[in-house]
Design a protein around this motif. Sequence first.
Motif, short mmCIF file in Angstrom:
data_model
loop_
_atom_site.label_atom_id
_atom_site.label_comp_id
_atom_site.label_asym_id
_atom_site.label_seq_id
_atom_site.Cartn_x
_atom_site.Cartn_y
_atom_site.Cartn_z
N HIS A 1 -7.40 9.49 -7.92
CA HIS A 1 -6.57 8.60 -7.09
C HIS A 1 -7.31 7.28 -6.87
O HIS A 1 -7.68 6.95 -5.74
N GLN B 1 -6.41 4.25 -6.65
CA GLN B 1 -5.78 3.23 -5.80
C GLN B 1 -5.60 3.68 -4.36
O GLN B 1 -5.02 2.96 -3.55
N ASP B 2 -6.10 4.88 -4.02
CA ASP B 2 -5.94 5.42 -2.67
C ASP B 2 -7.24 5.40 -1.90
O ASP B 2 -7.50 6.26 -1.05
N THR C 1 0.83 -1.21 0.00
CA THR C 1 0.00 0.00 0.00
C THR C 1 0.86 1.26 0.00
O THR C 1 0.44 2.31 0.49
N SER D 1 -1.75 -0.43 -3.49
CA SER D 1 -3.17 -0.08 -3.58
C SER D 1 -3.86 -0.22 -2.23
O SER D 1 -4.08 -1.33 -1.74
N THR E 1 -6.90 0.75 -2.06
CA THR E 1 -8.23 0.33 -2.52
C THR E 1 -8.36 -1.19 -2.45
O THR E 1 -9.39 -1.72 -2.02
N LYS E 2 -7.32 -1.90 -2.85
CA LYS E 2 -7.32 -3.35 -2.77
C LYS E 2 -7.39 -3.81 -1.32
O LYS E 2 -8.16 -4.73 -0.98
N CYS F 1 -6.35 6.03 3.46
CA CYS F 1 -5.05 6.06 2.80
C CYS F 1 -4.51 7.49 2.86
O CYS F 1 -5.25 8.44 3.08
N SER G 1 -13.28 6.59 -2.80
CA SER G 1 -12.05 7.02 -3.47
C SER G 1 -12.45 8.18 -4.37
O SER G 1 -13.62 8.56 -4.43
#
Length: 465
Positions: free
Chosen positions: A78, A80-81, A42, A48, A50-51, A167, A74
């Motif tokens: 961004h 993936q944040d 992360t 990520s 998000t994952k 994040c 999110s």
Amino acid sequence: MRKVGLIAAAVMAAVPVAAGAQARADEKAFFDLYKEMVETNTVAKVGSCTKAAAQVGARLKAAGYADGDITYFSVPEHPQDGGIVAVLKGTDAGVKPMLLLGHLDVVEAKRADWQRDPFTLVEEGGYYYARGTVDDKAMSAIWADAMVRFKQQGYRPKRTIKLALTCGEETTWAFNGAQWLAQNKPDLIAAEFALNEGGGGLLDAKGRRQLLSVQVGEKAAQNYTLLATNPGGHSSAPTPENAIYELADAIKAVQGYEFPVKFTDTTRAFFAANARMRGGELGGAITRLLADPQDKAADAIVSRDKVMHSTLRTTCVATLVEAGHAENALPQRATANVNCRIFPGETVDTTLATLKELAGPKVTVTANQPIRPIAVPPALDPKIIGPMEAVAKKHFPGVPMLPTMSTGATDGIFLEAIGIPVYGAPGTFLDPDFNGIHGLNERIRVSSLYGARDYLFDLVKAYAG
């Protein structure tokens, strides 16, 4: 987070950890969640959040949470944040909710620098090693695990319990989920108070518990740019006006300046407790400084300890320098980044004014974006501190608890800006060197992790009723 050399671990082969190493069935389930979190990269712009948020959400769904109890968030810029908010509704609408806050992102870790793969959880010598094993996936996993267990056990709290895993805590330039929630979805996270990172506990070199810490307030982190400019010219004909020298003079002026000593209720209690515990020259100096914050001699003694020095005042320090454009030319431009940790109640603008005065007329000073909110210290509220102490007597008998103000910064500052007091929960004991947080070979004692899990689970229930 907040220092002595590394404690030597027993020499053992570094092997990935297996869930079977855990004793209780509920510990095995927690370990699986914790391992998945730690091994999910992360790092900003690389991994990520998000994952990781989706992985937590899947476990919450499996435990019985409805779609309406879980919110993913999110922004398009961004993707993936992202983060997650989950809600366990209470039975008494007259009791305000509580919020469990954690961050999913971690500081970058380069494999070439680490003794072990930083994104593979390894058990060695009684420790778990990997990036994020402490900061902040220990607490984030404990909060998520508690929410899962509450649902599985059919627990019906009086007080609504909210979980927010976000994040962007480890950077100033990436998307910050806690800030976004505070500004865009305040009702989603509205709470009487929040529990966050920043507290903990301290072990001695032999692993014995020394004290517990509850964070009650923090400084605001803010960066400033110092800039000197000149016409430049050929280095064979130097002139007195030189951007590098002018910048250096400004940096030295910042280095030599001490911001005035100030106290909050938290830091006053912290120093009073230290005066009693330490005694001697330091204890006497602390007592005099509490009576007279302008006592320079007492300040000099107390400030020999760098953490105490920072706890007493705003601090500003040069962290980055860039200058010149050619090895045979006079510099046309020289810049420095000055990182300030601003004492609660003081503002970005008042600190900027001080830096401008120190830098002098030949150097410009600007506050860098983003501008952090003013630090608002929460109260030393007995309704918050009391349960922490009562539950600690059961889990950590005889260990004293101290209120502390973080000299660093957490995402709590964004929640405090909208009226949610944030407390760094105690319970996670660290070694004297603070276990490689933000550095190489980050680690946590296995016993400390599971002890914190049990303590924090009971603490949440003590508040929730």
